[in-house]
Design a protein around this motif. Structure first.
Motif, PDB file in Angstrom:
ATOM      1  N   GLU A  48      61.631  33.623  23.141  1.00 17.93           N
ATOM      2  CA  GLU A  48      61.527  32.359  23.469  1.00 17.93           C
ATOM      3  C   GLU A  48      62.464  32.368  25.086  1.00 17.93           C
ATOM      4  OE1 GLU A  48      63.239  30.088  20.470  1.00 17.93           O
ATOM      5  OE2 GLU A  48      61.474  30.324  19.358  1.00 17.93           O
ATOM      6  N   ARG A  49      63.453  33.040  25.117  1.00 17.89           N
ATOM      7  CA  ARG A  49      64.519  32.900  26.381  1.00 17.89           C
ATOM      8  C   ARG A  49      63.635  33.800  27.362  1.00 17.89           C
ATOM      9  NH1 ARG A  49      68.973  34.003  22.950  1.00 17.89           N
ATOM     10  NH2 ARG A  49      68.975  36.300  23.479  1.00 17.89           N
ATOM     11  N   TYR A  50      62.759  34.869  27.094  1.00 20.57           N
ATOM     12  CA  TYR A  50      62.060  35.428  28.086  1.00 20.57           C
ATOM     13  C   TYR A  50      60.928  34.906  28.736  1.00 20.57           C
ATOM     14  CZ  TYR A  50      64.773  39.471  26.282  1.00 20.57           C
ATOM     15  OH  TYR A  50      65.563  40.160  25.547  1.00 20.57           O
ATOM     16  N   PHE A  51      60.335  34.109  27.555  1.00 17.41           N
ATOM     17  CA  PHE A  51      59.057  33.265  28.354  1.00 17.41           C
ATOM     18  C   PHE A  51      59.394  32.075  28.691  1.00 17.41           C
ATOM     19  CE2 PHE A  51      57.028  35.388  24.063  1.00 17.41           C
ATOM     20  CZ  PHE A  51      56.510  36.145  24.905  1.00 17.41           C
ATOM     21  N   GLY A  52      60.777  31.448  28.388  1.00 13.17           N
ATOM     22  CA  GLY A  52      61.125  30.387  29.339  1.00 13.17           C
ATOM     23  C   GLY A  52      61.881  30.444  30.483  1.00 13.17           C
ATOM     24  N   ALA A  53      61.946  31.586  30.970  1.00 14.39           N
ATOM     25  CA  ALA A  53      62.661  32.237  32.169  1.00 14.39           C
ATOM     26  C   ALA A  53      64.008  31.980  32.149  1.00 14.39           C
ATOM     27  CB  ALA A  53      61.909  31.466  33.294  1.00 14.39           C
ATOM     28  N   ARG A  54      64.876  31.867  30.901  1.00 19.10           N
ATOM     29  CA  ARG A  54      66.256  31.668  30.862  1.00 19.10           C
ATOM     30  C   ARG A  54      67.083  33.130  30.605  1.00 19.10           C
ATOM     31  NH1 ARG A  54      67.213  29.724  25.954  1.00 19.10           N
ATOM     32  NH2 ARG A  54      64.924  29.613  25.183  1.00 19.10           N
ATOM     33  N   ALA A  55      66.423  34.090  30.448  1.00 13.26           N
ATOM     34  CA  ALA A  55      66.980  35.419  30.732  1.00 13.26           C
ATOM     35  C   ALA A  55      65.825  36.627  30.919  1.00 13.26           C
ATOM     36  CB  ALA A  55      67.213  35.676  29.051  1.00 13.26           C
ATOM     37  N   LEU A  56      66.515  37.436  31.915  1.00  8.80           N
ATOM     38  CA  LEU A  56      65.301  38.429  32.443  1.00  8.80           C
ATOM     39  C   LEU A  56      65.148  39.613  31.244  1.00  8.80           C
ATOM     40  CD1 LEU A  56      64.141  39.796  34.787  1.00  8.80           C
ATOM     41  CD2 LEU A  56      66.204  40.934  35.069  1.00  8.80           C
ATOM     42  N   PRO A  57      63.924  39.683  30.935  1.00 13.17           N
ATOM     43  CA  PRO A  57      63.754  40.925  29.744  1.00 13.17           C
ATOM     44  C   PRO A  57      64.163  42.092  30.256  1.00 13.17           C
ATOM     45  CG  PRO A  57      61.599  40.046  30.895  1.00 13.17           C
ATOM     46  CD  PRO A  57      62.718  39.278  31.227  1.00 13.17           C
ATOM     47  N   PRO A  58      64.860  42.806  29.321  1.00 14.29           N
ATOM     48  CA  PRO A  58      64.982  44.275  29.668  1.00 14.29           C
ATOM     49  C   PRO A  58      63.803  45.044  29.719  1.00 14.29           C
ATOM     50  CG  PRO A  58      65.414  43.921  27.564  1.00 14.29           C
ATOM     51  CD  PRO A  58      65.224  42.512  28.072  1.00 14.29           C
ATOM     52  N   VAL A  59      63.983  46.305  30.618  1.00 11.47           N
ATOM     53  CA  VAL A  59      62.755  47.091  30.783  1.00 11.47           C
ATOM     54  C   VAL A  59      62.271  47.613  29.338  1.00 11.47           C
ATOM     55  CG1 VAL A  59      62.053  49.367  31.612  1.00 11.47           C
ATOM     56  CG2 VAL A  59      63.405  47.928  32.917  1.00 11.47           C
ATOM     57  N   PRO A  60      62.596  47.925  28.610  1.00 10.63           N
ATOM     58  CA  PRO A  60      62.291  48.301  27.100  1.00 10.63           C
ATOM     59  C   PRO A  60      61.536  47.155  26.375  1.00 10.63           C
ATOM     60  CG  PRO A  60      64.499  48.954  27.170  1.00 10.63           C
ATOM     61  CD  PRO A  60      64.253  48.135  28.296  1.00 10.63           C
ATOM     62  N   ALA A  61      61.807  45.955  26.723  1.00 12.52           N
ATOM     63  CA  ALA A  61      61.283  44.830  26.025  1.00 12.52           C
ATOM     64  C   ALA A  61      59.766  44.664  26.892  1.00 12.52           C
ATOM     65  CB  ALA A  61      62.205  43.419  26.163  1.00 12.52           C
ATOM     66  N   VAL A  62      59.763  44.698  28.145  1.00 13.16           N
ATOM     67  CA  VAL A  62      58.480  44.431  28.900  1.00 13.16           C
ATOM     68  C   VAL A  62      57.683  45.524  28.437  1.00 13.16           C
ATOM     69  CG1 VAL A  62      57.431  44.652  31.330  1.00 13.16           C
ATOM     70  CG2 VAL A  62      59.808  43.469  30.717  1.00 13.16           C
ATOM     71  N   ALA A  63      58.172  46.940  28.472  1.00 10.94           N
ATOM     72  CA  ALA A  63      57.308  48.006  28.007  1.00 10.94           C
ATOM     73  C   ALA A  63      56.737  47.680  26.687  1.00 10.94           C
ATOM     74  CB  ALA A  63      58.025  49.193  28.114  1.00 10.94           C
ATOM     75  N   ALA A  64      57.542  47.211  25.712  1.00  8.40           N
ATOM     76  CA  ALA A  64      56.938  47.192  24.382  1.00  8.40           C
ATOM     77  C   ALA A  64      56.230  45.775  24.217  1.00  8.40           C
ATOM     78  CB  ALA A  64      58.054  46.657  23.401  1.00  8.40           C
ATOM     79  N   LEU A  65      55.956  44.913  24.851  1.00  4.16           N
ATOM     80  CA  LEU A  65      55.034  43.809  25.112  1.00  4.16           C
ATOM     81  C   LEU A  65      53.894  44.342  25.582  1.00  4.16           C
ATOM     82  CD1 LEU A  65      54.231  40.800  24.702  1.00  4.16           C
ATOM     83  CD2 LEU A  65      54.958  40.622  27.161  1.00  4.16           C
ATOM     84  N   ALA A  66      53.838  45.249  26.744  1.00  6.55           N
ATOM     85  CA  ALA A  66      52.661  45.739  27.114  1.00  6.55           C
ATOM     86  C   ALA A  66      52.165  46.513  26.090  1.00  6.55           C
ATOM     87  CB  ALA A  66      53.024  46.523  28.329  1.00  6.55           C
ATOM     88  N   ARG A  67      52.607  47.269  25.229  1.00 10.86           N
ATOM     89  CA  ARG A  67      52.272  48.305  24.385  1.00 10.86           C
ATOM     90  C   ARG A  67      51.460  47.579  23.094  1.00 10.86           C
ATOM     91  NH1 ARG A  67      54.493  49.277  19.742  1.00 10.86           N
ATOM     92  NH2 ARG A  67      56.455  48.565  20.511  1.00 10.86           N
ATOM     93  N   VAL A  68      52.181  46.535  22.604  1.00  6.60           N
ATOM     94  CA  VAL A  68      51.550  45.445  21.641  1.00  6.60           C
ATOM     95  C   VAL A  68      50.252  44.892  22.084  1.00  6.60           C
ATOM     96  CG1 VAL A  68      52.115  43.448  20.406  1.00  6.60           C
ATOM     97  CG2 VAL A  68      53.643  45.425  20.484  1.00  6.60           C
ATOM     98  N   CYS A  69      50.387  44.689  23.414  1.00 10.39           N
ATOM     99  CA  CYS A  69      49.077  43.686  23.745  1.00 10.39           C
ATOM    100  C   CYS A  69      48.049  44.572  24.522  1.00 10.39           C
ATOM    101  CB  CYS A  69      49.674  42.737  24.901  1.00 10.39           C
ATOM    102  SG  CYS A  69      51.026  41.565  24.213  1.00 10.39           S
ATOM    103  N   GLY A  70      48.224  45.850  24.394  1.00 10.19           N
ATOM    104  CA  GLY A  70      47.372  47.085  25.056  1.00 10.19           C
ATOM    105  C   GLY A  70      47.063  46.880  26.304  1.00 10.19           C
TER     106      GLY A  70
END
Length: 255
Positions: A48-70
């Protein structure tokens, strides 16, 4: 489709572009925030913080989102690195969040040997992700500089980054009824601004390029380079300079 809270108007365009892309990936996946948390081991509050621009998502989180979403993580990680450069001024310090919560399933205590092995494996994975992200950032910056320079002979060769997905857009210019079209959209009314991501953006980028003003790549994403090109075109055409593509700008672009 999620009903997202509007992002702050003063948000840096580079941060806005990343957050809009993260939101779109989450929506297209059909996953709820809790389902996304269960698949990535980042808590719902963190997402929720990442999607609300209240916290910068770490590199592993961004990579994990890409993996889950194909999704190919290459472009997403590049957007994250660009946003990181603007992050210190992206939100007031009082609104900054602490490090994200990590959700770990309950497991029996590990023996000292297994704990050391696990720490080594995690450290190695993070190092690999950071190395890939750094290589991608170097590639993106070289492309932004025009790619015309030659590498210095004293510089050690860089590891080849993962191949980026080819752009689905191309500029197939034709003039019909006194108007220019590039084969991506025939709209003359759609409003586009920073954060827009659809074929109409690619159409505008092609028309800007035809007018002799480079918007960067023809990727269908309305980022800072495209906004700069729109402002330059509006100033040259003598119409309102706001950095957005509306009916007046479409009319001038299609000429």
């Amino acid at each position: 489709m999620s009903r997202w809270k509007a992002l702050p108007a003063e948000l840096d365009p580079r941060v806005r572009q990343l957050v809009v892309r993260l939101r779109r990936l989450k929506d297209h996946s059909g996953l709820s925030v809790r389902q996304l948390a269960a698949r990535t081991e980042y808590s719902p509050k963190s997402w929720e913080r990442y999607f609300g621009a209240r916290a910068l998502p770490p590199v592993p989180a961004v990579a994990a989102l890409a993996r889950v979403c194909g999704e190919d993580p290459t472009r997403l990680l590049a957007l994250r690195e660009v946003a990181a450069e603007a992050w210190p001024a992206a939100v007031p310090e009082s609104e900054a969040d602490p490090e994200p919560e990590i959700v770990l399933s309950e497991r029996p205590p590990l023996s000292p040997e297994r704990r050391v092995l696990r720490i080594a494996l995690v450290a190695g994975s993070v190092t690999l992700v950071l190395a890939v992200a750094s290589a991608v950032l170097v590639t993106v910056r070289l492309m932004d500089d025009g790619g015309g320079g030659t590498a210095r002979s004293s510089t050690a060769p860089l590891a080849a980054p993962a191949p980026a997905s080819p752009s689905p857009y191309a500029c197939r210019m034709e003039r019909v009824g006194g108007h220019w079209y590039a084969g991506n959209s025939r709209t003359q009314q759609e409003n586009l601004a920073v954060g827009s991501d659809d074929p109409a953006v690619a159409e505008a980028q092609c028309l800007l390029r035809r007018a002799g003003i480079s918007p960067g790549g023809i990727d269908g994403i309305f980022g800072p380079l495209t906004e700069h090109a729109v402002r330059a075109f509006q100033q040259r055409a003598g119409i309102g300079v706001d950095g957005m593509v509306g009916p007046d700008t479409w009319k001038a672009l299609r000429g």
